[in-house]
Scaffold this active site. Sequence first.
Site, short mmCIF file in Angstrom:
data_model
loop_
_atom_site.label_atom_id
_atom_site.label_comp_id
_atom_site.label_asym_id
_atom_site.label_seq_id
_atom_site.Cartn_x
_atom_site.Cartn_y
_atom_site.Cartn_z
CB ALA A 1 -13.91 -40.05 -20.50
N GLY B 1 -9.02 -38.53 -19.47
CA GLY B 1 -9.61 -37.20 -19.53
C GLY B 1 -9.27 -36.34 -18.33
CD GLU C 1 -7.37 -36.56 -22.92
OE1 GLU C 1 -8.35 -37.12 -22.38
OE2 GLU C 1 -7.11 -36.67 -24.13
CD GLU D 1 -6.98 -41.82 -22.51
OE1 GLU D 1 -5.80 -42.15 -22.31
OE2 GLU D 1 -7.41 -40.67 -22.29
C1 HXC Z 1 -16.17 -44.65 -14.68
C2 HXC Z 1 -14.75 -45.12 -12.95
C3 HXC Z 1 -13.66 -44.62 -13.68
C4 HXC Z 1 -13.89 -44.10 -14.98
C5 HXC Z 1 -12.94 -45.30 -11.77
N1 HXC Z 1 -14.26 -45.53 -11.78
N2 HXC Z 1 -12.54 -44.76 -12.92
N3 HXC Z 1 -15.99 -45.13 -13.45
N4 HXC Z 1 -15.17 -44.16 -15.44
N5 HXC Z 1 -12.93 -43.58 -15.73
C6 HXC Z 1 -15.07 -46.12 -10.72
C7 HXC Z 1 -14.88 -47.60 -10.61
O1 HXC Z 1 -15.65 -48.28 -11.57
C8 HXC Z 1 -15.34 -47.85 -9.19
O2 HXC Z 1 -16.73 -47.82 -9.14
C9 HXC Z 1 -14.84 -46.61 -8.47
O3 HXC Z 1 -14.64 -45.61 -9.46
C10 HXC Z 1 -13.52 -46.82 -7.75
O4 HXC Z 1 -12.62 -47.34 -8.69
P1 HXC Z 1 -11.75 -48.67 -8.42
O5 HXC Z 1 -11.31 -49.17 -9.73
O6 HXC Z 1 -12.48 -49.60 -7.53
O7 HXC Z 1 -10.52 -48.06 -7.58
P2 HXC Z 1 -9.01 -48.55 -7.55
O8 HXC Z 1 -8.94 -50.04 -7.49
O9 HXC Z 1 -8.34 -47.76 -6.47
O10 HXC Z 1 -8.41 -48.10 -8.98
C11 HXC Z 1 -8.34 -46.78 -9.29
C12 HXC Z 1 -8.01 -46.63 -10.81
C13 HXC Z 1 -9.04 -47.41 -11.63
C14 HXC Z 1 -6.61 -47.15 -11.09
C15 HXC Z 1 -8.07 -45.12 -11.12
O11 HXC Z 1 -10.35 -47.06 -11.19
C16 HXC Z 1 -8.97 -47.17 -13.09
O12 HXC Z 1 -8.09 -47.72 -13.77
N6 HXC Z 1 -9.88 -46.37 -13.64
C17 HXC Z 1 -9.99 -46.12 -15.04
C18 HXC Z 1 -8.90 -45.19 -15.51
C19 HXC Z 1 -8.99 -44.97 -17.00
O13 HXC Z 1 -8.89 -45.91 -17.78
N7 HXC Z 1 -9.19 -43.72 -17.42
C20 HXC Z 1 -9.29 -43.36 -18.80
C21 HXC Z 1 -10.74 -43.38 -19.20
S1 HXC Z 1 -10.95 -43.13 -20.92
P3 HXC Z 1 -17.60 -49.15 -8.81
O14 HXC Z 1 -19.00 -48.64 -8.73
O15 HXC Z 1 -17.37 -50.07 -9.95
O16 HXC Z 1 -17.06 -49.65 -7.51
C22 HXC Z 1 -10.77 -41.50 -21.15
C23 HXC Z 1 -10.92 -41.07 -22.58
C24 HXC Z 1 -10.89 -39.59 -22.73
O17 HXC Z 1 -10.56 -40.74 -20.26
C25 HXC Z 1 -11.24 -39.20 -24.11
C26 HXC Z 1 -12.68 -39.30 -24.42
C27 HXC Z 1 -13.05 -38.68 -25.73
#
Ligand code: HXC
Length: 257
Positions: free
Chosen positions: A65, A108, A111, A131
């Site tokens: 998400a 997500g 999911e 998460e």
């Molecule tokens: C918004 C995201 C994002 C996310 C990555 N980006 N994941 N933006 N939401 N979930 C963006 C980063 O901010 C960055 O943008 C760009 O994508 C590239 O990401 P990097 O982090 O620079 O890349 P990297 O170092 O290769 O790392 C990749 C990664 C990391 C390991 C996937 O991005 C990461 O940990 N992302 C979050 C994963 C996560 O926690 N997902 C769960 C989300 S909560 P900028 O502009 O900053 O350079 C969820 C809840 C669901 O899903 C339920 C809801 C009800």
Amino acid sequence: MAYETILVETRGKVGAITLNRPKALNALNAQLMTELNQALDAFDSDATIGCILITGSDRAFAAGADIKEMEEKTYPATYLEDFFVTGDRIAARRKPMVAAVAGFALGGGCELAMMCDIIIAADTAKFGQPEIKLGVMPGIGGTQRLTRAVGKAKAMDLCLTGRMMGAEEAERSGLVARVVPADKLLEEAFAAAEAIASMSLPILMMTKESVNRAFETSLSEGVRFERRVFHAMFATADQKEGMSAFVAKRPPDFKNA
Ligand code: HXC
């Protein structure tokens, strides 16, 4: 329809949706979820489509998400809008859905893949429910579908530590149907989707419904449901076609009837 966060194409009887927010690793924001459901609506109502394929990029299926969109949300806001109820609409689709996953399928994104019926993974795929590291937990079915797919031990491991699981571990654990080399992912996923779409659509849909019933009911009720639906299949022209084609040693020509 013109979409901004997804790409849509039709290949024969396969409707394909590519998540397309590359700068955000295909993070699922409200617009993407709306557009995804609109594209699914269109494929659902298109009688020529027999299977739907969802994919992302080489780097990410979807990294979860959209955290930037979620960051400032309040409890009343999430409750009032029933935040991510849009996921239920995806999971309730009746046509078969194949997820072709390369790179990150996190939160997500994992999911969403699990809402599809078959996950085909590139050897680069990484699955996880991270998460917990954000101070929340999965909210689009992750604690439920992951547990049903891989069992409590692995689901707890992933949800409580937030670690990622590679494609091989995901296949070993039962999350993923097949792992293929990354450069063959789309070819293999389209081939699988085309094979599915060549079958009778009503029979595919009844089969999907019956397999999914296994998650909702007892064994004896599930077996009874299966048998009743199996009997009903003998009311279709496609059952006659499939069996007479076998006997005549020719390929079947299903009419979705
Ligand atoms: C918004 C995201 C994002 C996310 C990555 N980006 N994941 N933006 N939401 N979930 C963006 C980063 O901010 C960055 O943008 C760009 O994508 C590239 O990401 P990097 O982090 O620079 O890349 P990297 O170092 O290769 O790392 C990749 C990664 C990391 C390991 C996937 O991005 C990461 O940990 N992302 C979050 C994963 C996560 O926690 N997902 C769960 C989300 S909560 P900028 O502009 O900053 O350079 C969820 C809840 C669901 O899903 C339920 C809801 C009800």
